[in-house]
Every structure is written in structure tokens, then in C-alpha cells.
Enzyme design. Structure first.
Site, PDB file in Angstrom:
ATOM      1  N   HIS A 107      23.129 -17.265  16.119  1.00 24.99           N
ATOM      2  CA  HIS A 107      23.676 -17.536  17.456  1.00 24.99           C
ATOM      3  C   HIS A 107      25.178 -17.294  17.550  1.00 24.99           C
ATOM      4  CE1 HIS A 107      19.963 -19.017  19.106  1.00 24.99           C
ATOM      5  NE2 HIS A 107      19.755 -19.612  17.956  1.00 24.99           N
ATOM      6  N   LYS A 157      19.694 -11.216  19.300  1.00 28.39           N
ATOM      7  CA  LYS A 157      20.295 -12.155  20.247  1.00 28.39           C
ATOM      8  C   LYS A 157      21.491 -11.505  20.948  1.00 28.39           C
ATOM      9  CE  LYS A 157      17.840 -15.906  18.230  1.00 28.39           C
ATOM     10  NZ  LYS A 157      17.679 -16.864  17.151  1.00 28.39           N
ATOM     11  N   SER A 194      20.881 -24.001  16.560  1.00 24.81           N
ATOM     12  CA  SER A 194      20.229 -23.319  17.683  1.00 24.81           C
ATOM     13  C   SER A 194      19.817 -24.245  18.808  1.00 24.81           C
ATOM     14  CB  SER A 194      19.034 -22.513  17.181  1.00 24.81           C
ATOM     15  OG  SER A 194      18.173 -23.322  16.422  1.00 24.81           O
TER      16      SER A 194
HETATM   17  C1  LIG Z   1      16.494 -16.896  16.211  1.00 23.12           C
HETATM   18  C2  LIG Z   1      16.894 -17.410  14.886  1.00 23.12           C
HETATM   19  C3  LIG Z   1      16.409 -16.825  13.717  1.00 23.12           C
HETATM   20  C4  LIG Z   1      15.355 -15.759  13.750  1.00 23.12           C
HETATM   21  O1  LIG Z   1      15.876 -14.525  14.154  1.00 23.12           O
HETATM   22  P1  LIG Z   1      14.877 -13.431  14.741  1.00 23.12           P
HETATM   23  O2  LIG Z   1      15.579 -12.143  14.539  1.00 23.12           O
HETATM   24  O3  LIG Z   1      14.677 -13.796  16.179  1.00 23.12           O
HETATM   25  O4  LIG Z   1      13.611 -13.538  13.957  1.00 23.12           O
HETATM   26  C5  LIG Z   1      16.878 -17.275  12.505  1.00 23.12           C
HETATM   27  N1  LIG Z   1      17.779 -18.271  12.440  1.00 23.12           N
HETATM   28  C6  LIG Z   1      18.258 -18.886  13.545  1.00 23.12           C
HETATM   29  C7  LIG Z   1      19.264 -19.979  13.407  1.00 23.12           C
HETATM   30  C8  LIG Z   1      17.815 -18.476  14.801  1.00 23.12           C
HETATM   31  O5  LIG Z   1      18.253 -19.082  15.893  1.00 23.12           O
END
Ligand SMILES: *Cc1c(COP(=O)(O)O)cnc(C)c1O
Length: 383
Positions: free
Chosen positions: A205, A236, A177
Site C-alpha cells: 500500500h 495497487k 492494509s
Molecule cells: C494486497 C496485498 C498483498 C497482495 O498483493 P496482490 O498483488 O494483490 O496479490 C500483499 N500484502 C499486502 C499488505 C496487501 O495489501
């Protein structure tokens, strides 16, 4: 009076790590109004621009009329509603697995999934740059935890060989990320049979982004091993909220009976599940969104000044490494004054001395947005 709160705050402040929120008024999009100022938005994970898509909004509104708003209870009590089940079937088909299970967020998914797959005879092998939710999940599990250097398959293999644990679980981000790099899933999958291990891929992502049809990192790299467990978020690229696990029927049965963040929380509002279904429709019916995303990523990378450290990121997450935390935040602030919103990222989110501007490109950006951002970045980095 107990002084813990003020002392902690002072410590965080002195380290230059105090965090604060900015307020966006109006909708999310390629540009937003933030703290009253119009700015090109280059730090959102709404990679396909679906958060404000008319079909997604329409689906949510129709679902509110049909189902009301709150679910009123957890899934296992009385909160399990039609849209939840329909969305799970959609995710199951999308990922091509035996079953899928919805969670309320990706953070909660990792806590629930890793804890449910662990006991005292378990060893978890976790990439050092894995997301904070995986780090926390490892802490909460009863497993022994072994962290391996980022994307280092040889080190991972050495740790697997040394381990006498009965149950072995490897976990990695699909796309990291903060670096935008891609995990070597093919090489990791090659270790699974020999070590009788399971592999969790956190594709937060990559879902909707990587792979010919947006199915994520495994599709991008051609990995189909049956011991792979897929985790992803709907918050996302899908522009919605919630998250999922996709895997075998027995895995999902286990999670329903054991994953505490699934059991002990109110179900997502049904309208959010309906919005996610509409987002899957748009994502699958409009592959041109992904083409546009990659076109924008290429355009932005080509426009960056020579000599900038972006860690060779091959994805839509482009780190511009500055190093010093205060300088990073200063640049971020100056960019906002020039109408470009890029959040600075500091430790502990990234390792010491690697503070960075984390740029994220979306399909919704126009070339004018990107040109404006590139000009401002060039000016600020030259100072
Ligand atoms: C954003 C993210 C999460 C968390 O996801 P949410 O639905 O926003 O809680 C988990 N793992 C990674 C790698 C992320 O980037």
C-alpha cells in the site's frame, strides 16, 4: 452424501460472514457502475488512478501486438520474455537494490519469499496485523512463528532476545492494509544488527504512494539498512498486476532457485510487464499525482463528522470503525443506494468487534466526488 460444503456455508452464514461479489461494468475510476448503479468508488487501491491511464493501456496494446498474449510457460522454462527482464531492471533501479524479481501476485510473493528464507532453524517474527498472505506464508514455511502486537517494537525486541533460533526473520506491512497505519521501520531496523536478523517490508500500500519519490515506507521514514528486503505489488498504486521482491543479488539468486510460487507457475503475460513499465514512467514523470492524492486525503479527513473513529490513520487508507459486522454491511449497502461504494470489512480480515468501512482515497477523485461521499457517510452514521 458428504455434507461438509453445506454445513460450512451454514456456519459462515450464521456468523454473518457470507461474502459475495458485486459486478463493475466499464472501467475502474473515481466513479464506477456497480450492479448497474453509478457510484463514487471509495474502496479501490488504484491510488494514482493508473488502472485506466491512456499511456498504460497503450503500452499493453503495443506489447500484445509485439509479443502476443500468453507467455506459455514458467520463467525458468521458456516463458521468460524481454518485458519481464526490462521490468525487473526498472524495479531494481527504483528500489536502489542489487537485483529484483517479478512474481505473479503479492500473495504469491509472500508465500515464496518467506518460505525460501526459512528452514527448521528459522524463527519468523510477524506483526499481528500483517496481511493474510504473510500469515499463510508463515504457516507454509518450516519456521517457528512468533506474532508480536501491532507495531510494538518493545515486544518484538523481547521475543528476539528470547529466541535461540539460528536464523531470524522479521516481517511487517509497511502500511497496514486495514488500519492505514505506518510500521515503525526505523525502530525495527535498529534491532537488525544486534539480533543478526533480516527484515521484510511488505509495501503493497506504500509503493508509488509514500516517500518523496513514491519509493515507499522506507523512503518515507529514511530507512536504508542493507538487511531490509523490499516486497511490493504492481496491482495497487501502479494500476497493473504482478508483484516483486527487491534486494541483494544473492537473495534474488536464491529465490530463483527456491521460491516455489516463482518456479511452478506460468510467467505473467508480457503485456502486463509492459503496462507496469509504463505505469512506472507515469508515476515517476508526474509527481503531481501524489500531491493530488495527499490533498484529497486531507480534504476527506477534514470533512468527516466529529467523533468518528478512524484509528488516527495518517495515510490514504481511512478506516471508519463501526464495530458490529451486520451494521457495517448494512451501512455499506445503504451507501451504495446513495451512490457511494465503500466496502464493509469484517472478521477474520479485521479483529472481532472492529468491523469497519474501509475508505481509500485516490488521486483521481474530484472534490465533488468526495463532498458527495462525505454527505452520505454523515447521514448514514447519524441513523
Ligand atoms: C494486497 C496485498 C498483498 C497482495 O498483493 P496482490 O498483488 O494483490 O496479490 C500483499 N500484502 C499486502 C499488505 C496487501 O495489501
Amino acid at each position: 452424501m458428504n455434507s461438509f460444503i453445506t454445513e460450512e456455508l451454514e456456519r459462515i452464514n450464521a456468523a454473518g460472514l457470507k461474502r459475495a461479489m458485486r459486478v463493475v461494468t466499464g472501467t475502474q475510476g473515481p466513479s464506477v457502475t456497480v450492479d448497474g448503479r453509478e457510484a463514487v468508488l471509495l474502496c479501490s487501491n488504484d491510488y494514482l488512478g493508473l488502472a485506466n491511464h491512456p499511456l498504460v493501456k497503450e503500452a499493453a496494446k503495443r506489447a500484445i501486438d509485439r509479443y502476443g498474449f500468453g507467455a506459455g510457460a514458467s520463467r525458468l522454462v521458456s516463458g521468460n520474455m524481454e518485458p519481464h527482464a526490462e521490468l525487473e531492471e526498472r524495479i531494481r533501479r527504483f528500489k536502489g537494490t542489487g537485483a529484483a524479481l517479478l512474481f505473479n501476485s503479492g500473495y504469491q510473493t509472500n508465500i515464496g519469499l518467506i518460505s525460501a528464507l526459512s528452514d527448521r532453524s528459522t524463527a519468523v517474527f510477524s506483526d499481528r496485523l500483517n496481511h493474510a498472505s504473510i500469515v499463510d506464508a508463515c504457516r507454509l514455511s518450516f519456521a517457528g512463528v512468533h506474532r508480536y502486537p501491532n507495531r510494538d517494537v518493545d515486544s518484538l525486541e523481547r521475543l528476539l532476545k528470547k529466541s535461540a533460533a539460528k536464523n531470524k526473520l522479521i516481517v511487517t506491512d509497511g502500511v497496514f492494509s486495514m488500519d492505514g497505519s505506518i510500521a515503525p521501520l526505523k525502530e525495527i531496523a535498529g534491532l537488525l544488527d544486534r539480533h543478526n536478523a533480516l527484515l521484510i517490508v511488505d509495501d503493497a500500500h506504500a509503493t508509488g504512494v509514500l516517500g518523496k519519490t513514491g519509493r515507499g515506507t522506507p523512503e518515507h521514514l529514511g530507512v536504508t539498512h542493507p538487511s531490509v528486503i523490499h516486497m511490493g505489488t504492481l496491482g495497487k498504486a501502479l494500476g497493473s498486476f504482478g508483484a516483486y521482491v527487491a534486494g541483494s543479488k544473492s537473495l534474488i539468486e536464491l529465490l530463483i532457485s527456491k521460491a516455489r510460487p516463482f518456479i511452478y507457475t506460468t510467467a505473467l503475460p508480457p503485456s502486463m510487464a509492459s503496462a507496469s513499465i509504463a505505469a512506472f514512467d507515469v508515476m515517476e514523470n508526474e509527481p503531481s499525482l501524489r500531491d493530488k492524492l495527499w490533498e484529497n486525503v486531507e480534504f476527506f479527513k477534514r470533512g468527516l463528522p466529529e467523533g468518528i473513529e478512524t484509528l488516527g490513520s495518517p495515510t490514504q487508507i481511512i478506516p471508519i470503525v463501526v464495530g458490529d459486522a451486520s451494521r457495517t454491511m448494512e451501512i455499506s449497502k445503504n451507501l451504495l443506494e446513495k451512490g457511494v461504494f465503500i466496502q464493509g470489512i469484517r472478521p477474520p480480515t479485521v479483529p472481532e468487534k472492529t468491523s469497519r468501512l474501509r475508505v481509500t482515497i485516490t488521486a483521481a477523485h474530484g472534490s465533488e466526488d468526495l463532498r458527495k461521499a462525505l454527505a452520505a457517510i454523515k447521514e448514514e452514521l447519524a441513523r
